[in-house]
Design an enzyme around this catalytic site. Structure first.
Site, PDB file in Angstrom:
ATOM      1  N   HIS A 181       0.842  -1.195   0.000  1.00 25.19           N
ATOM      2  CA  HIS A 181       0.000   0.000   0.000  1.00 25.19           C
ATOM      3  C   HIS A 181       0.876   1.243   0.000  1.00 25.19           C
ATOM      4  CE1 HIS A 181      -3.369   2.488   0.319  1.00 25.19           C
ATOM      5  NE2 HIS A 181      -3.955   2.029   1.419  1.00 25.19           N
ATOM      6  N   HIS A 184      -2.887   6.876  -0.872  1.00 28.37           N
ATOM      7  CA  HIS A 184      -3.866   7.468   0.048  1.00 28.37           C
ATOM      8  C   HIS A 184      -3.252   8.147   1.268  1.00 28.37           C
ATOM      9  CE1 HIS A 184      -6.804   4.351  -1.832  1.00 28.37           C
ATOM     10  NE2 HIS A 184      -6.538   5.364  -2.643  1.00 28.37           N
ATOM     11  N   TYR A 186      -0.821   7.277   3.223  1.00 28.93           N
ATOM     12  CA  TYR A 186      -0.247   6.475   4.300  1.00 28.93           C
ATOM     13  C   TYR A 186       1.269   6.486   4.150  1.00 28.93           C
ATOM     14  CZ  TYR A 186      -5.128   5.313   4.921  1.00 28.93           C
ATOM     15  OH  TYR A 186      -6.476   5.422   5.132  1.00 28.93           O
TER      16      TYR A 186
END
Length: 359
Positions: A181, A184, A186
């Protein structure tokens, strides 16, 4: 002949169709104690329904590589053996239904330790199931959010190791696709964007330095993930902040590097690194970013973002804009979206024998 229900092979793994489930946090795990981060009946029922509904690949929600890497205290994790054991029940059932089980591995960085969205999403303080967030730089995500601790070099190396260990556990848990990931807002995305990365060492400043952490994580995960299985990377193609942030040009440049480092598919989203940003949303509004990466780098991509209609999804894949579509809210509304789409396109897809009477 349709495109949406043709199989696709990445490395030695064949995924039966191009309708995939996007990772979407459920914020439903226990917050503390021995079962913190462990999937339970809600997660089983949630993912099982989409497997019987015909999704070719199911990417389990953002799963933290450490307790401090959770977005909320109620997030899933892969930092201990109890979590591995519980995930096996889910991956076994998904596989039995013909779906490929995948998992998104992440660290929330400065956006960690927040409440569940339906409870307001505000920061959760230490002592209230919360903890102190960390980030590339001591820059809070928003007003009212804590100033995160700036990561030291040793801490950065420890988090890289946590990603590697989580990948090893993911394989043991039965997952066949791992996704890192990097989107977004993060932790990995925070390193990528100059909006959130103000460092002056080897992890900040130039594009190469800001991409360093992402590539170190990819290398560490790829070293643990079997050569025959694919590795995905999720990126926010733009912060929607112009040159102040991460841009589409940066994404294409990063995609070339990710391909060299063993990433097999880029999951292309946008946004999330700054609050109250004006985003020009509409049906398929993020698809052009994915299409550009595919055209300019040759890296396989999955498109996301307000893809809701069968013919729309078919056009995206058939037209070469993406190799697959990742559905989010559409699959929350209707777990059987893939089977309905297959019927509309007159495609043949496997049906659980228990449901044959409905065909």
């Amino acid at each position: 002949m349709n495109a949406l229900f043709q199989p696709v092979t990445l490395r030695s793994l064949t995924i039966p169709n191009r309708v995939w489930m996007a990772p979407m946090c459920q914020y439903s795990a226990e917050m503390a104690g021995p079962n913190a981060g462990v999937p339970h009946d809600w997660h089983f029922a949630h993912y099982a329904a989409r497997a019987t509904g015909g999704a070719g690949l199911i990417l389990v929600e953002a799963t933290a590589v450490s307790p401090e890497g959770r977005i909320s205290p109620a997030d899933l994790g892969l930092w201990n053996d109890a979590q591995v054991t519980a995930f096996r029940r889910i991956t076994r059932f998904l596989t039995e239904q013909g779906a490929v089980p995948g998992v998104q591995l992440g660290h929330a960085g400065r956006k960690a330790s927040t409440d569940r969205p339906w409870e307001g999403g505000a920061p959760v303080a230490p002592g209230e199931h919360g903890w102190q967030p960390v980030a590339p730089s001591p820059v809070p995500f928003d007003e009212g959010h804590p100033v995160p601790d700036e990561l030291t070099g040793d801490q950065i190396r420890e988090i890289v190791g946590q990603f590697a260990r989580a990948a090893r556990r993911a394989l043991d848990a039965g997952f066949r696709v791992a996704e890192i990931h990097g989107a977004h807002g993060y932790l990995i995305g925070e390193f990528l964007s100059p909006h959130s990365n103000r460092r002056t060492d080897a992890y900040g400043g130039s594009f190469e330095n800001r991409a360093r952490f992402a590539l170190e994580v990819v290398d560490a995960v790829r070293a643990e993930w079997p050569e025959e299985l694919p590795l995905f990377f999720r990126v926010s193609a733009t912060d929607w902040l112009g040159e102040e942030g991460w841009t589409g040009d940066d994404t294409v440049r990063l995609a070339r590097l990710l391909k060299e480092h063993g990433v097999d598919l880029l999951d292309v989203s946008t946004g999330g690194n700054a609050p109250r940003v004006r985003i020009p949303t509409g049906p398929g509004y993020q698809v052009p970013f994915a299409a550009r990466v595919r055209a300019e780098t040759g890296l396989a991509v999955a498109a996301v973002g307000l893809i809701t209609e069968t013919r729309q999804a078919e056009k995206i894949v058939a037209g070469g804009e993406a190799d697959a579509v990742l559905l989010g809210r559409a699959l929350l509304r209707d777990p059987f979206w893939p089977r309905h789409a297959a019927r509309e396109l007159e495609a043949r897809v496997p049906v659980p024998p228990q449901y044959l009477r409905s065909v």
